[in-house]
Design a protein around this motif. Structure first.
Motif, mmCIF file in Angstrom:
data_model
loop_
_atom_site.group_PDB
_atom_site.id
_atom_site.type_symbol
_atom_site.label_atom_id
_atom_site.label_comp_id
_atom_site.label_asym_id
_atom_site.label_seq_id
_atom_site.Cartn_x
_atom_site.Cartn_y
_atom_site.Cartn_z
ATOM 1 N N MET A 1 0.656 -1.175 -0.073
ATOM 2 C CA MET A 1 -0.013 0.013 0.106
ATOM 3 C C MET A 1 0.849 1.215 -0.106
ATOM 4 S SD MET A 1 -3.344 -0.724 0.533
ATOM 5 C CE MET A 1 -4.003 0.690 1.011
ATOM 6 N N GLU B 1 -0.652 4.172 -1.587
ATOM 7 C CA GLU B 1 -1.809 5.330 -1.647
ATOM 8 C C GLU B 1 -2.878 4.899 -0.838
ATOM 9 O OE1 GLU B 1 -1.151 3.431 -4.305
ATOM 10 O OE2 GLU B 1 0.502 4.499 -5.234
ATOM 11 N N SER C 1 -4.183 4.005 -7.553
ATOM 12 C CA SER C 1 -3.460 2.782 -6.876
ATOM 13 C C SER C 1 -2.429 2.286 -7.548
ATOM 14 C CB SER C 1 -4.363 1.746 -6.203
ATOM 15 O OG SER C 1 -3.873 0.690 -5.562
ATOM 16 N N ARG D 1 -1.240 -0.655 -6.614
ATOM 17 C CA ARG D 1 -1.361 -2.348 -6.294
ATOM 18 C C ARG D 1 -1.691 -3.205 -7.127
ATOM 19 N NH1 ARG D 1 -4.631 -4.144 -2.675
ATOM 20 N NH2 ARG D 1 -6.259 -2.856 -2.592
ATOM 21 N N ASP E 1 -8.851 2.337 -5.796
ATOM 22 C CA ASP E 1 -9.731 1.620 -5.031
ATOM 23 C C ASP E 1 -10.417 2.518 -4.428
ATOM 24 O OD1 ASP E 1 -10.228 -0.153 -3.076
ATOM 25 O OD2 ASP E 1 -8.507 -0.521 -2.398
#
Lengths: 206, 199
Positions: free
Chosen positions: A140, A142, B107, B109, B132
């Motif tokens: 993570m 953000e 994001s 991710r 997200d």
């Protein structure tokens, strides 16, 4: 007009003689009360200053700037693959936590990672903290507000942790509408001050 | 004497005028404001430095991959086609603005989710940006695309061109989109068209 002044002088004379006739203890008390009242504009009547950092307890919410962090438990592991793969001599200490970004705007993870640390165990922290979403092991970086993530807050240590407790500390992170140091308005600014700390038991897993 | 009084009066009047200007004219706001160029899904938005086209919008709890990426809320995936107009350009500012003017950032991710794009002049570049977000971010969401990355002061794209693309999500559609379970396959970003790209 002349009578007015004369009567005021009389009142002052009577007050002065009344005060002079009081016992010393009452004079001291009255003097202290007057001094306290006079110091009111400078904070004399405000409450006592906050004493020392707060306590970090497992399962209890802790605010690190805009982040609400609940540390559920602390775990030590040889690795946390695929997210963290340290050297065989090293270990990973994980704060198993739930993290929510409060407020109404996004933030980057550094506002959290730069302000949480662990101490003790006779080891050095050689990397971290880093944040990994437990559900998919992705890092993570953000956060958007209003979402709660179960995160592994990971610290890679130089070796096995000695002892049964980990000291967790968080720094004070303040919201400043105006920051003369950076000229950046509405910013979260870390202070060099421990806001909270606690001793949490460490669980070892192989 | 009269001259001194007149000079003092002029100085005081000038200071007062300066104060009036700084208090009542939005000088900072106008000096800092970016230049917005509005668009819709499927239509190119021409910026000074690049063309930006939103080619697809998806809402999903999962982005395919190994491991798959789970959303804390839902993934809002925006597919883009970008093209630098006059010179090589980097774009690092991709964020959402919702109906209440709140910001939501992309994001990093998802395995192939892009947060920035390096564009060669005149070469088409495809990328998917993954957000997200909670449910309240979906209605009337608009994608903002610009060169400077989002920060809390929005200082990196002052006086720059920004594409503002309505993603076409009506408030009445939000529940149905939120309930979708199908995973989305995000393709590798780059100059290879999505139908030929990996994953």
């Amino acid at each position: 007009m002349g009578e007015d002044i004369e009567s005021k002088r009389g009142v002052l004379r009577r007050t002065g003689s009344y005060l002079r006739s009081r016992p010393t203890s009452q004079k001291v008390g009255a003097g202290a009360a007057a001094a306290l009242l006079a110091s009111a504009p400078f904070g004399g009547l405000s409450g006592p200053a906050a004493d020392g950092p707060g306590t970090i307890v497992a399962g209890k919410a802790l605010m690190v700037g805009p982040y609400k962090v609940v540390i559920d438990k602390v775990v030590e592991l040889p690795d946390l693959k695929p997210a963290v793969s340290p050297e065989p001599s090293q270990r990973v200490v994980v704060l198993d936590s739930h993290v929510t970004l409060t407020g109404d705007r996004p933030e980057y993870a550094v506002t959290l990672t730069q302000n949480v640390k662990i101490q003790g165990g006779g080891v050095k922290v050689v990397d971290g903290p880093r944040l990994y979403f437990v559900e998919d092991a992705t890092q993570m970086r953000e956060f958007n507000p209003g979402l709660t993530y179960r995160l592994a807050i990971t610290f890679t240590t130089s070796g096995p942790w000695q002892g049964d407790e980990v000291t967790v500390k968080s720094r004070l992170v303040e919201f400043r509408e105006e920051d003369s140091a950076t000229l950046d308005p509405n910013a979260w600014v870390a202070r060099d001050e421990i806001q909270a700390q606690g001793e949490l038991p460490i669980v070892r897993r192989s | 004497m009269r001259r001194a009084v007149a000079s003092a009066a002029i100085v005081i009047a000038a200071m007062g005028l300066g104060r009036l200007i700084t208090d009542h004219l939005p000088t900072t706001e106008t000096a800092d404001k970016p230049f917005f160029h509005d668009g819709a899904v499927g239509s190119p938005v021409a910026l000074d430095y690049a063309d930006v086209t939103v080619t697809g919008v998806h809402v999903t709890p999962t982005i395919m991959g190994n491991p798959a990426s789970a959303a804390g809320g839902r993934w809002l995936v925006v597919d883009l086609e970008l093209k630098a107009r006059h010179s090589p350009t980097s774009m690092a500012g991709f964020f959402l603005v919702d109906a209440n003017d709140r910001r939501w950032i992309a994001s990093s991710r998802g395995p192939e989710c892009a947060t920035a794009a390096n564009l060669s002049t005149g070469v088409r570049h495809w990328a998917s940006i993954c957000f997200d977000v909670p449910k309240e971010a979906l209605a009337d969401a608009r994608l903002m695309a610009t060169r400077g990355a989002w920060d809390s002061h929005e200082a990196q794209f002052r006086r720059d061109d920004v594409a503002r693309v309505d993603l076409g999500i009506a408030g009445s559609e939000v529940d149905a989109l939120w309930a979708q379970k199908d995973a989305v396959n995000v393709k590798e970003a780059g100059p290879v068209p999505p139908e030929e790209a990996q994953r």
